[in-house]
Design a protein around this motif. Structure first.
Motif, PDB file in Angstrom:
ATOM      1  N   UNK A   1     -55.204  -0.490 -15.731  1.00 28.36           N
ATOM      2  CA  UNK A   1     -54.305  -1.492 -15.250  1.00 28.36           C
ATOM      3  C   UNK A   1     -53.664  -2.269 -16.394  1.00 28.36           C
ATOM      4  N   UNK A   2     -52.565  -2.852 -16.072  1.00 31.86           N
ATOM      5  CA  UNK A   2     -51.854  -3.688 -17.031  1.00 31.86           C
ATOM      6  C   UNK A   2     -51.546  -5.027 -16.368  1.00 31.86           C
ATOM      7  N   UNK A   3     -51.183  -5.982 -17.165  1.00 25.54           N
ATOM      8  CA  UNK A   3     -50.871  -7.314 -16.666  1.00 25.54           C
ATOM      9  C   UNK A   3     -49.562  -7.329 -15.879  1.00 25.54           C
ATOM     10  N   UNK A   4     -49.401  -8.313 -14.986  1.00 24.64           N
ATOM     11  CA  UNK A   4     -48.155  -8.421 -14.216  1.00 24.64           C
ATOM     12  C   UNK A   4     -46.904  -8.476 -15.094  1.00 24.64           C
ATOM     13  N   UNK A   5     -47.010  -9.055 -16.277  1.00 24.54           N
ATOM     14  CA  UNK A   5     -45.846  -9.107 -17.166  1.00 24.54           C
ATOM     15  C   UNK A   5     -45.392  -7.704 -17.566  1.00 24.54           C
ATOM     16  N   UNK A   6     -46.311  -6.739 -17.503  1.00 25.27           N
ATOM     17  CA  UNK A   6     -45.971  -5.355 -17.848  1.00 25.27           C
ATOM     18  C   UNK A   6     -45.551  -4.571 -16.599  1.00 25.27           C
ATOM     19  N   UNK A   7     -46.343  -4.648 -15.513  1.00 23.55           N
ATOM     20  CA  UNK A   7     -46.012  -3.838 -14.333  1.00 23.55           C
ATOM     21  C   UNK A   7     -44.958  -4.468 -13.435  1.00 23.55           C
ATOM     22  N   UNK A   8     -44.730  -5.783 -13.552  1.00 22.16           N
ATOM     23  CA  UNK A   8     -43.619  -6.419 -12.864  1.00 22.16           C
ATOM     24  C   UNK A   8     -43.911  -6.994 -11.492  1.00 22.16           C
ATOM     25  N   UNK A  36     -48.582   4.204 -12.608  1.00 20.62           N
ATOM     26  CA  UNK A  36     -49.727   3.855 -11.777  1.00 20.62           C
ATOM     27  C   UNK A  36     -50.875   4.819 -12.040  1.00 20.62           C
ATOM     28  N   UNK A  37     -52.053   4.478 -11.528  1.00 20.26           N
ATOM     29  CA  UNK A  37     -53.193   5.387 -11.610  1.00 20.26           C
ATOM     30  C   UNK A  37     -52.843   6.712 -10.935  1.00 20.26           C
TER      31      UNK A  37
END
Length: 173
Positions: A1-8, A36-37
């Motif tokens: 997973x990535x932070x919301x700043x990355x995935x939007x 995504x995964x």
């Protein structure tokens, strides 16, 4: 997973101060700005499933019932993949799925997909615990009842895994 700043995706609902989207949620994968995964697993040539997974309308997945809130089950069918998936589940259960979908129905769909199609990755989003906690508060009688029900729904899926003989090779998170 990535932070919301990355995935939007910063919230369930689209930031819309002028209400031009009428309180819409992030339903569509086109809003994601990171793999995504599911994307990673499919890139390895493995089969995937997502049942009521957030931000999944249009997800490139083998078996899909997206998290979406249309006005009827008839409108959810063409967004599912394959488009006959809900018909397949209903034929097996001998009755129409409830609308709106319940966590029991979501678990039943996931169990059917696992029994019949055996995806290497399945994502299942059970929602009623979250709903109960928002409405009544954490540790409220309603929230505790929803947690107990969620345990039963997970057991439905685990029974399908056990019946397949793949429990020793299956990770449940």
């Amino acid at each position: 997973g990535v932070l919301p700043a990355v995935h939007g995706i910063y919230n369930n609902r689209i930031l819309d101060p002028e209400n031009t989207s009428y309180g819409s949620w992030y339903w569509y994968t086109r809003d994601l700005r990171a793999p995504t995964l599911i994307d990673v697993v499919r890139a390895r040539g493995l089969s995937t499933a997502a049942i009521s997974w957030p931000v999944s309308v249009g997800l490139d997945v083998d078996y899909l019932v997206p998290e979406y809130a249309p006005q009827s089950l008839a409108l959810l069918r063409p967004l599912s993949r394959p488009t006959t998936l809900l018909d397949e589940v209903e034929a097996t259960r001998g009755q129409v799925l409830p609308w709106p979908l319940t966590d029991a129905a979501r678990a039943e769909i996931a169990a059917q997909v696992f029994r019949v199609h055996r995806p290497q990755l399945m994502l299942l989003h059970l929602q009623e615990t979250d709903t109960a906690q928002h409405a009544h508060g954490p540790r409220s009688p309603e929230a505790l009842a929803a947690i107990a029900a969620a345990d039963r729904h997970v057991a439905t899926v685990l029974d399908a895994v056990d019946a397949s003989g793949l429990r020793a090779h299956t990770n449940i998170v």
